[in-house]
Design a protein around this motif. Structure first.
Motif, PDB file in Angstrom:
ATOM      1  N   MET A 167       6.474  -0.132  39.622  1.00 55.30           N
ATOM      2  CA  MET A 167       7.725  -0.010  38.893  1.00 55.30           C
ATOM      3  C   MET A 167       8.912   0.023  39.860  1.00 55.30           C
ATOM      4  O   MET A 167       9.926  -0.662  39.654  1.00 55.30           O
ATOM      5  CB  MET A 167       7.708   1.246  38.023  1.00 55.30           C
ATOM      6  N   ALA A 168       8.782   0.785  40.942  1.00 56.31           N
ATOM      7  CA  ALA A 168       9.870   0.891  41.907  1.00 56.31           C
ATOM      8  C   ALA A 168      10.091  -0.429  42.646  1.00 56.31           C
ATOM      9  O   ALA A 168      11.237  -0.858  42.853  1.00 56.31           O
ATOM     10  CB  ALA A 168       9.564   2.002  42.912  1.00 56.31           C
ATOM     11  N   GLY A 169       9.003  -1.088  43.055  1.00 60.49           N
ATOM     12  CA  GLY A 169       9.139  -2.358  43.765  1.00 60.49           C
ATOM     13  C   GLY A 169       9.847  -3.400  42.945  1.00 60.49           C
ATOM     14  O   GLY A 169      10.696  -4.150  43.443  1.00 60.49           O
ATOM     15  N   GLY A 170       9.513  -3.466  41.646  1.00 58.58           N
ATOM     16  CA  GLY A 170      10.185  -4.405  40.759  1.00 58.58           C
ATOM     17  C   GLY A 170      11.627  -4.023  40.525  1.00 58.58           C
ATOM     18  O   GLY A 170      12.523  -4.881  40.515  1.00 58.58           O
ATOM     19  N   HIS A 171      11.882  -2.732  40.348  1.00 65.65           N
ATOM     20  CA  HIS A 171      13.242  -2.257  40.084  1.00 65.65           C
ATOM     21  C   HIS A 171      14.181  -2.584  41.237  1.00 65.65           C
ATOM     22  O   HIS A 171      15.312  -3.059  41.018  1.00 65.65           O
ATOM     23  CB  HIS A 171      13.227  -0.748  39.838  1.00 65.65           C
ATOM     24  N   TYR A 172      13.730  -2.335  42.457  1.00 63.75           N
ATOM     25  CA  TYR A 172      14.584  -2.550  43.624  1.00 63.75           C
ATOM     26  C   TYR A 172      14.562  -3.995  44.127  1.00 63.75           C
ATOM     27  O   TYR A 172      15.246  -4.322  45.088  1.00 63.75           O
ATOM     28  CB  TYR A 172      14.185  -1.602  44.757  1.00 63.75           C
ATOM     29  N   GLN A 173      13.782  -4.843  43.468  1.00 62.78           N
ATOM     30  CA  GLN A 173      13.689  -6.265  43.829  1.00 62.78           C
ATOM     31  C   GLN A 173      13.422  -6.434  45.336  1.00 62.78           C
ATOM     32  O   GLN A 173      14.202  -7.038  46.070  1.00 62.78           O
ATOM     33  CB  GLN A 173      14.961  -7.005  43.416  1.00 62.78           C
ATOM     34  N   LEU A 174      12.295  -5.896  45.745  1.00 64.02           N
ATOM     35  CA  LEU A 174      11.946  -5.883  47.162  1.00 64.02           C
ATOM     36  C   LEU A 174      11.272  -7.191  47.557  1.00 64.02           C
ATOM     37  O   LEU A 174      10.042  -7.306  47.607  1.00 64.02           O
ATOM     38  CB  LEU A 174      11.048  -4.683  47.457  1.00 64.02           C
ATOM     39  N   ASN A 175      12.082  -8.164  47.846  1.00 64.94           N
ATOM     40  CA  ASN A 175      11.625  -9.495  48.212  1.00 64.94           C
ATOM     41  C   ASN A 175      10.739  -9.487  49.465  1.00 64.94           C
ATOM     42  O   ASN A 175       9.916 -10.381  49.661  1.00 64.94           O
ATOM     43  CB  ASN A 175      12.837 -10.400  48.442  1.00 64.94           C
ATOM     44  N   ASN A 176      10.906  -8.471  50.311  1.00 67.78           N
ATOM     45  CA  ASN A 176      10.162  -8.402  51.574  1.00 67.78           C
ATOM     46  C   ASN A 176       8.826  -7.677  51.432  1.00 67.78           C
ATOM     47  O   ASN A 176       8.171  -7.375  52.430  1.00 67.78           O
ATOM     48  CB  ASN A 176      11.005  -7.711  52.654  1.00 67.78           C
ATOM     49  N   LEU A 177       8.405  -7.394  50.209  1.00 64.43           N
ATOM     50  CA  LEU A 177       7.185  -6.640  49.952  1.00 64.43           C
ATOM     51  C   LEU A 177       6.119  -7.512  49.299  1.00 64.43           C
ATOM     52  O   LEU A 177       6.393  -8.219  48.328  1.00 64.43           O
ATOM     53  CB  LEU A 177       7.495  -5.451  49.035  1.00 64.43           C
ATOM     54  N   THR A 178       4.907  -7.449  49.844  1.00 62.21           N
ATOM     55  CA  THR A 178       3.756  -8.147  49.254  1.00 62.21           C
ATOM     56  C   THR A 178       2.602  -7.168  49.114  1.00 62.21           C
ATOM     57  O   THR A 178       2.273  -6.436  50.054  1.00 62.21           O
ATOM     58  CB  THR A 178       3.306  -9.327  50.136  1.00 62.21           C
ATOM     59  N   CYS A 179       1.994  -7.155  47.950  1.00 60.65           N
ATOM     60  CA  CYS A 179       0.793  -6.356  47.717  1.00 60.65           C
ATOM     61  C   CYS A 179      -0.378  -7.305  47.477  1.00 60.65           C
ATOM     62  O   CYS A 179      -0.274  -8.236  46.672  1.00 60.65           O
ATOM     63  CB  CYS A 179       0.984  -5.433  46.516  1.00 60.65           C
ATOM     64  N   ALA A 226      -3.387 -20.987  51.385  1.00 55.18           N
ATOM     65  CA  ALA A 226      -2.487 -21.593  50.401  1.00 55.18           C
ATOM     66  C   ALA A 226      -1.647 -20.521  49.727  1.00 55.18           C
ATOM     67  O   ALA A 226      -0.452 -20.722  49.451  1.00 55.18           O
ATOM     68  CB  ALA A 226      -3.287 -22.380  49.372  1.00 55.18           C
ATOM     69  N   ALA A 227      -2.246 -19.360  49.463  1.00 55.04           N
ATOM     70  CA  ALA A 227      -1.500 -18.260  48.853  1.00 55.04           C
ATOM     71  C   ALA A 227      -0.506 -17.659  49.846  1.00 55.04           C
ATOM     72  O   ALA A 227       0.667 -17.431  49.501  1.00 55.04           O
ATOM     73  CB  ALA A 227      -2.465 -17.188  48.363  1.00 55.04           C
ATOM     74  N   LEU A 228      -0.951 -17.409  51.068  1.00 57.65           N
ATOM     75  CA  LEU A 228      -0.075 -16.783  52.059  1.00 57.65           C
ATOM     76  C   LEU A 228       1.057 -17.713  52.493  1.00 57.65           C
ATOM     77  O   LEU A 228       2.108 -17.246  52.939  1.00 57.65           O
ATOM     78  CB  LEU A 228      -0.892 -16.326  53.270  1.00 57.65           C
ATOM     79  N   ASP A 229       0.856 -19.008  52.351  1.00 51.92           N
ATOM     80  CA  ASP A 229       1.932 -19.953  52.655  1.00 51.92           C
ATOM     81  C   ASP A 229       3.128 -19.765  51.728  1.00 51.92           C
ATOM     82  O   ASP A 229       4.231 -20.226  52.029  1.00 51.92           O
ATOM     83  CB  ASP A 229       1.422 -21.400  52.534  1.00 51.92           C
ATOM     84  N   HIS A 230       2.931 -19.098  50.596  1.00 52.34           N
ATOM     85  CA  HIS A 230       4.004 -18.889  49.624  1.00 52.34           C
ATOM     86  C   HIS A 230       4.716 -17.549  49.803  1.00 52.34           C
ATOM     87  O   HIS A 230       5.549 -17.178  48.972  1.00 52.34           O
ATOM     88  CB  HIS A 230       3.452 -18.990  48.197  1.00 52.34           C
ATOM     89  N   LEU A 231       4.399 -16.836  50.885  1.00 55.17           N
ATOM     90  CA  LEU A 231       5.118 -15.585  51.128  1.00 55.17           C
ATOM     91  C   LEU A 231       6.602 -15.880  51.319  1.00 55.17           C
ATOM     92  O   LEU A 231       6.976 -16.854  51.970  1.00 55.17           O
ATOM     93  CB  LEU A 231       4.570 -14.892  52.374  1.00 55.17           C
ATOM     94  N   PRO A 232       7.473 -15.048  50.763  1.00 58.56           N
ATOM     95  CA  PRO A 232       8.919 -15.274  50.920  1.00 58.56           C
ATOM     96  C   PRO A 232       9.342 -15.198  52.386  1.00 58.56           C
ATOM     97  O   PRO A 232       8.676 -14.568  53.211  1.00 58.56           O
ATOM     98  CB  PRO A 232       9.546 -14.127  50.116  1.00 58.56           C
ATOM     99  N   GLU A 233      10.446 -15.845  52.708  1.00 59.65           N
ATOM    100  CA  GLU A 233      11.003 -15.757  54.061  1.00 59.65           C
ATOM    101  C   GLU A 233      11.397 -14.315  54.362  1.00 59.65           C
ATOM    102  O   GLU A 233      11.697 -13.528  53.457  1.00 59.65           O
ATOM    103  CB  GLU A 233      12.227 -16.670  54.195  1.00 59.65           C
TER     104      GLU A 233
END
Length: 287
Positions: A167-179, A226-233
């Motif tokens: 909930m917190a990760g989505g709320h703060y729009q943490l583009n630098n976070l991957t789970c 292929a999945a990790l290639d889509h990690l945000p900058e």
């Protein structure tokens, strides 16, 4: 790093065989481990440490490094084996210093105060994702461009703290976070579906404001990359949905008598089983 980045799928696949073999020998020597889950995460862990993470095991506190948190910390022996392969320790050294009261550096659950390559100490499940949210917010506030990647288990997803962190990760729009969810379908006492069903997990996570990537076979290196290639900058200032990767794996992957068997969640391995396991893993080598 202590060796060149492995860039091709074939190189990474070959490295997975090395890590599985070394891991099995390590667990045999220390007499304890969680081989089922440790084997299921090999492809993802190898891809991260040998290709995608900005991280040097010989300089683990370097400024600007990516932060990787293994929340399913009972599988830390996979990371120790990778650190050893990358030149930080010999296996003999790790065996000598494994849960030794006088010279303790490595344990069943990782301790960042003893092993500097560990970003966050592990033990109680459900803590990794909340800590990762804090790390990602910290990068934003400190204006630092690094990725925060956390791996959790599907059994661990029973813990309520994960859902607060989602909930917190989505709320703060943490583009630098991957789970990354290691979805091997089994936990200590049986199937995840039976113990505590988390599906439809993709729909649930999307409802919390995350982008979802699902890997059909998380033990297939091409699919993992292929999945990790889509990690945000790496961009601390950007506000966008964090990324959630569902990696469908096989518990005990690579060892015939361990695959899909929850009884190999934890424990040691005997000499005869080790021989069979090493022979099974050797068959995974393609070249």
């Amino acid at each position: 790093m202590s060796e060149k980045k492995l860039l091709t799928i074939a190189e990474l696949e070959d490295k997975c065989v090395d890590i599985r073999s070394d891991l099995l020998n390590f667990i045999y020597r220390i007499g304890m481990g969680h081989l089922g889950g440790e084997l299921s995460i090999v492809e993802m862990a190898v891809a991260l440490y040998y290709k995608y993470l900005n991280f040097d095991v010989m300089d683990p506190h370097k400024e600007g490094r990516d932060r990787f948190i293994l929340s399913k910390g009972h599988c830390s022996e996979t990371l120790y084996t990778i650190f050893s392969d990358l030149g930080a320790y010999t296996q003999d050294y790790m065996v000598e210093h494994f849960e030794n009261l006088d010279q303790y550096k490595f344990g069943m659950h990782s301790n960042r105060k003893k092993c500097p390559q560990i970003e966050v100490s592990a033990g109680s499940l459900g803590h990794g994702l909340p800590i990762a949210v804090g790390y990602a917010l910290g990068a934003r506030y400190r204006k630092e461009n690094y990725r925060v990647i956390v791996m959790i288990g599907d059994g661990e997803f029973d813990e309520g703290t994960n859902w607060e962190a989602l909930m917190a990760g989505g709320h703060y729009q943490l583009n630098n976070l991957t789970c990354i969810l290691d979805k091997n379908g089994l936990q200590m006492t049986g199937t995840t579906e039976h113990v505590m069903n988390i599906d439809p997990v993709a729909d649930k996570v999307r409802a919390f404001g995350w982008e979802v990537i699902e890997i059909e076979d998380g033990n297939d290196m091409a699919q993992v990359c292929a999945a990790l290639d889509h990690l945000p900058e790496r961009d601390y200032a950007k506000r966008a949905k964090p990324t959630f990767i569902i990696s469908n794996t096989v518990k005990g992957k690579g060892v015939s008598f361990m695959e899909g068997n929850h009884k190999w969640h934890g424990g040691g391995i005997g000499e005869e089983d080790l021989k069979t396991a090493l022979a099974d893993v050797a068959k995974m080598r393609k070249a």
